[in-house]
Enzyme design. Sequence first.
Site, PDB file in Angstrom:
ATOM      1  N   ASP A  86       0.838  -1.195   0.000  1.00 18.00           N
ATOM      2  CA  ASP A  86       0.000   0.000   0.000  1.00 18.00           C
ATOM      3  C   ASP A  86       0.878   1.251   0.000  1.00 18.00           C
ATOM      4  O   ASP A  86       2.042   1.208   0.377  1.00 18.00           O
ATOM      5  CB  ASP A  86      -0.923   0.021   1.234  1.00 18.00           C
ATOM      6  CG  ASP A  86      -0.152  -0.026   2.549  1.00 18.00           C
ATOM      7  OD1 ASP A  86       0.834  -0.787   2.618  1.00 18.00           O
ATOM      8  OD2 ASP A  86      -0.523   0.677   3.509  1.00 18.00           O
ATOM      9  N   GLU A  87       0.284   2.356  -0.419  1.00 21.31           N
ATOM     10  CA  GLU A  87       0.894   3.682  -0.296  1.00 21.31           C
ATOM     11  C   GLU A  87       2.371   3.707  -0.718  1.00 21.31           C
ATOM     12  O   GLU A  87       3.249   4.081   0.053  1.00 21.31           O
ATOM     13  CB  GLU A  87       0.725   4.190   1.141  1.00 21.31           C
ATOM     14  CG  GLU A  87      -0.749   4.320   1.517  1.00 21.31           C
ATOM     15  CD  GLU A  87      -1.015   4.820   2.921  1.00 21.31           C
ATOM     16  OE1 GLU A  87      -2.049   5.485   3.125  1.00 21.31           O
ATOM     17  OE2 GLU A  87      -0.206   4.542   3.833  1.00 21.31           O
TER      18      GLU A  87
END
Length: 480
Positions: free
Chosen positions: A151-152
């Site tokens: 993620d991210e």
Amino acid sequence: MKSPPWPKGKKLVHLDLKGAPPRVEYLHRLIELFSQLGVDGLLVEYEDMFPYDGELKLLQATAQPAYSREEVLSMQEFAKSKGLEVIPLVQTFGHMEFVLKHRPLWSLREVAPCVGTLNPHREDGVRLVMEMLRQVVELHPGLNALHIGADEVYMLGEGEESKLWLASPGRTVEHLFLSHVTKVAQAIKEAWPHMTIIMWDDMMRGMGQDTLKASGLVGLVQPMLWDYTPNLDVDTTVSLLEKYCSAGMTDLWAASSFKGSTSVYTCVPSTQRHVDNHEQWLKVAAALSAAVNLQGIAITGWQRYDHLSVLCELMHVALPSLAACLQTLSHGQFSAEAQSKVAESLDISSVEVEAMGRTTADESLFPGRRLAELTVELNSLLNSEDIRFFDNNMFVRGWFSPYHQQRKMLSPLIGMQIHSQASTYLTTLQEKVAAVREEMVRLYPESTAQEWLEQHVGPVTAPLQRITEDIAACVNEMVP
């Protein structure tokens, strides 16, 4: 409005160990409680608390010792004895701050200022990730599922090697992301063919079906869509899950939150906020087509927003929220019956930890209850206007302004009054802090107590301390 109960699949509780890692005895008490609350498994994000060895030993925490191999094994055995599966979460692309902060590994960052993102072009980076995964899998006998994070992935495409790669026609940052994740997922399948691979979905949300289909990820990974907001957009979330499903990723997960998603520095959670999030997720589950094979839900409990940020709410103070979220999933809403189940299971009179009360002196149903009560009491003191904004009160602003302080000039009588009040507040805080510290070190490492107190108490006591010292100095100048 009532929804059907959570349809099927596993209910996982996320243990984020990148901050405030519970002592092993407390971890076992928490696992016992999770089992009683109806949890099916643990999603364990070890970060630097895993006993990495060999060339990876530098990844181990230094603020407190990482868990030992024996402790990691005993936690799994205890969880298994309570019917809980353990799924490790190992970041393999973004949020690798705990890895890439170490000087010998700086060269593996995508760009120098972004400590969290791995450069996807370096073979050394993939080797590092695979060695991390190998050590984690090896210490989890009989492991069937692994979460690879992803993620991210901030600043992806900004590094010099990425810019060269992207200069070729037809290549995009989306392709760059997918190529690294596919490479890691394929390597996992080669090493452990039976392994189920879960990953966060956010980097794929803007991608078209055709891009996803062509990525090579279909059939390799199960995306986990996370949304922790109380006003989660049901239609948008359903559309996203249906898009993944139409692209061939039919096995999907949801991720909600019971703590650690309100603000980066929240001290005490609002149960209602997290219940609202779960009620929205129930609406999503009810609206999905039969083609979506929902594998379950991970109820996340973030301890930091990332490795380098401050502590969010600690586990002990969020247990009423967790129990309420689980009952919401079971009942299809947070009904009166669900509330009474929570009150009964934890022996509390209110699901909001700030008003929970107690009906007996029994600690066994709610591990960490005494610390939760003390945390709430201290938090209430720290947030009282009289204390937090002491230097804004009439006497300080009227008789001990910066003008007065600079010239060491004040009315001794009023100065002594201000000094007395500030000293009283400091003593009250110090007594409560001592009680919190004593209880906190039973459940968490000494370093956690130190960090938590510096984070929450220091900014409030420092101005009080300064005012008492400055006034004492001024009074000495003006009274014989």
